[in-house]
Design an enzyme around this catalytic site. Structure first.
Site, PDB file in Angstrom:
ATOM      1  N   GLU A  32      15.519  70.030  41.404  1.00 25.56           N
ATOM      2  CA  GLU A  32      16.166  70.934  40.459  1.00 25.56           C
ATOM      3  C   GLU A  32      17.498  70.298  40.087  1.00 25.56           C
ATOM      4  O   GLU A  32      18.371  70.138  40.945  1.00 25.56           O
ATOM      5  CB  GLU A  32      16.378  72.310  41.088  1.00 25.56           C
TER       6      GLU A  32
ATOM      7  N   CYS B   6      23.023  78.160  39.438  1.00 30.60           N
ATOM      8  CA  CYS B   6      22.213  77.242  38.648  1.00 30.60           C
ATOM      9  C   CYS B   6      21.634  77.901  37.407  1.00 30.60           C
ATOM     10  O   CYS B   6      21.213  77.210  36.474  1.00 30.60           O
ATOM     11  CB  CYS B   6      21.092  76.650  39.505  1.00 30.60           C
TER      12      CYS B   6
END
Length: 509
Positions: free
Chosen positions: A245, A282
């Site tokens: 990620e 995020c």
């Protein structure tokens, strides 16, 4: 040359607190990986795996006060946030224990011979097996949920894969404490402590991804760091899966009708989402497409008031603070970029939240303003004001992959009138999670969750949150014509383990 010491640092002051460990040498990385590899057999029994995961959650809860104190000292995220994050981590471990016991993740499929088929079908029996040792690279912004005992580790252990964690330098002391807790839980079930290895240091991270006994890797962090490790994983003599990620802009589209209907509420909600955790999530919304109209003005006024009332906060480390300040300055200097609330230094070790505005037309073509289409980690967002639908489509067509994409619709649009459904379809290719009339911050741990997206959001099509995260650490294998006596119990006709399966084309629960 002696290995460098690893220090715990207080982000509120920038001062070193204590020496925690030393950076691992190549030999120490090798030893950790080999110990993990040797622990594989202890995870073969799914009953043991499930009990181990539940014990890990129990042990973490028992050590909660000490762990939260250590985490706050190294991250400044605050006891309330950290207590909640630890609870989420424990819930996740228990959820994977349930998945292990259920057994559906094994995807058992059995087909008996069929000579009448064209071509004839032999006896085929398929299920999934663990890949082997998994390297996990901890994240800075979630010291529990995406670190030593986080989702990558929990899902890998659930799959039957031992783990070696590369600790994040922002919370090394906490990493050591959590590793000890997990190993204590392992010992309760006669699982070797090597089932969870822990190494520190940049070079150790490179050695880890290159180790021939490492079978897969999970990463949460920056595009630069993740891409470097992804390339290392692909360049190995035997490439391995790398589930990373990396970065996400998480665009938000506000329709003219939604802004007219509830612009003030949308502005306040945006402020709360983009400043949550000092903007260090995020899935923080980093780009907002809002109408250049009176309704859009009301949204901006609400956003201005709410962001102006937000207290300065501490970022996770000085490097992130420096990058945030530099990123805001660089973006502010672009032509036609305005700063209704200026993000910047709130003090010697804090930052203040803010946002930028720009005509959306500036983002419809390649140029210096492409910088606004890149993630800026911290409490800032960009509001691009559009004049028509053509500008919206043009901007959306230029966006990279994201973890989330959000659309705010009016009540009529949400009911299927107007372009609501069309806008949802347009956003779908951009992200792994599409939200309607909500905010992306807050990733629920649930079976239907997907936390991933097109590159650079992630390097694979998998999720790092939710039950299906276990699939990253498994591979299918088929036995053809194997006598019943040679088959693993998961593939025997009488189903001694009581697994859900597809048997001769029929789904059995």
């Amino acid at each position: 040359m002696a290995a460098s010491p690893v220090w715990s640092v207080d982000p509120r002051t920038g001062k070193q607190r204590e020496q925690v460990a030393v950076e691992a040498t190549a030999q120490e990385v090798d030893a950790a990986v080999r110990a993990a590899h040797a622990a594989r057999e202890a995870l073969t029994d799914r009953t043991v795996r499930a009990a181990f995961l539940r014990s890990a959650a129990d042990e973490l809860e028992a050590a909660r006060d000490r762990l939260v104190e250590a985490a706050d000292a190294e991250t400044a995220l605050g006891p309330v946030r950290l207590t909640g994050e630890l609870a989420r981590t424990c819930y996740q471990l228990r959820a994977f224990a349930g998945i292990v016991e259920e057994g559906a993740f094994l995807d058992v499929v059995i087909d008996h011979p069929d000579d009448t088929a064209t071509p004839p079908v032999p006896d085929l029996r398929r299920y999934k097996i663990p890949l082997g040792v998994v390297a996990v690279y901890s994240a800075s912004n979630f010291p529990f949920a995406f670190s030593v005992a986080g989702g990558d580790t929990a899902s890998a252990l659930a799959a039957g894969c031992p783990v070696v964690v590369k600790a994040h330098p922002d919370h090394p002391a906490l990493s050591e404490l959590v590793a000890k807790v997990i190993r204590r839980a392992a010992a309760r079930h006669q699982v070797p402590h090597g089932v969870l290895g822990l190494v520190h240091g940049f070079d150790a991270g490179i050695e880890l991804i290159r180790h021939p006994m490492v079978a897969a890797a999970g990463f949460t962090g920056s595009v630069r760091g993740g891409r470097a490790l992804f390339d290392e994983a692909a360049a190995r003599p035997v490439p391995i899966p790398f589930h990373g990620e990396l970065g996400s802009l998480n665009p938000v589209l506000v329709t003219e009708a939604a802004a007219a209907e509830r612009g003030e509420a949308i502005g306040a909600g945006l402020a709360g989402s983009m400043t949550l955790g000092v903007g260090q999530f995020c899935v923080k919304p980093g780009l907002v497409l809002a109408p250049a109209s009176a309704a859009g003005d009301a949204l901006l006024k609400s956003l201005t008031d709410a962001v102006s009332d937000t207290d300065p906060g501490v970022l996770l480390d000085d490097r992130m603070r420096d990058n945030f300040l530099a990123g805001v300055t660089e973006r502010t200097r672009l032509p036609e970029v305005e700063s209704p609330v200026t993000a910047g230094a709130g003090g010697e070790h804090t930052v203040s939240a803010g946002f930028l505005t720009v005509p959306a037309e500036r983002l419809t073509r390649e140029g210096a303003h492409d910088l606004l289409l890149e993630e800026c980690f911290g409490p800032v967002t960009v509001v691009a004001r559009y004049t028509d639908e053509a500008e919206v489509r043009a901007v959306l067509s230029r966006l990279p992959g994201n973890l989330t994409a959000t659309v705010h619709l009016s009540s009529e649009e949400a009911a299927g009138q107007g372009r609501g459904a069309e806008l949802v379809r347009e956003l779908t290719p951009l992200a792994g999670r599409v939200l309607v009339n909500g905010w992306p911050t807050g990733v629920a741990v649930a079976p239907a969750q997907h936390h991933g997206g097109p590159y650079p959001a992630t390097t694979s099509t998998s999720t790092s949150v939710g039950g299906t995260a276990i699939e990253r650490w498994l591979r299918p294998v088929v036995y053809q014509g194997a006598p019943e006596a040679l088959l693993p119990p998961e593939l025997k006709d009488d189903n001694p383990l009581g697994l859900p399966r597809r048997f001769n084309g029929r789904l059995e629960h």
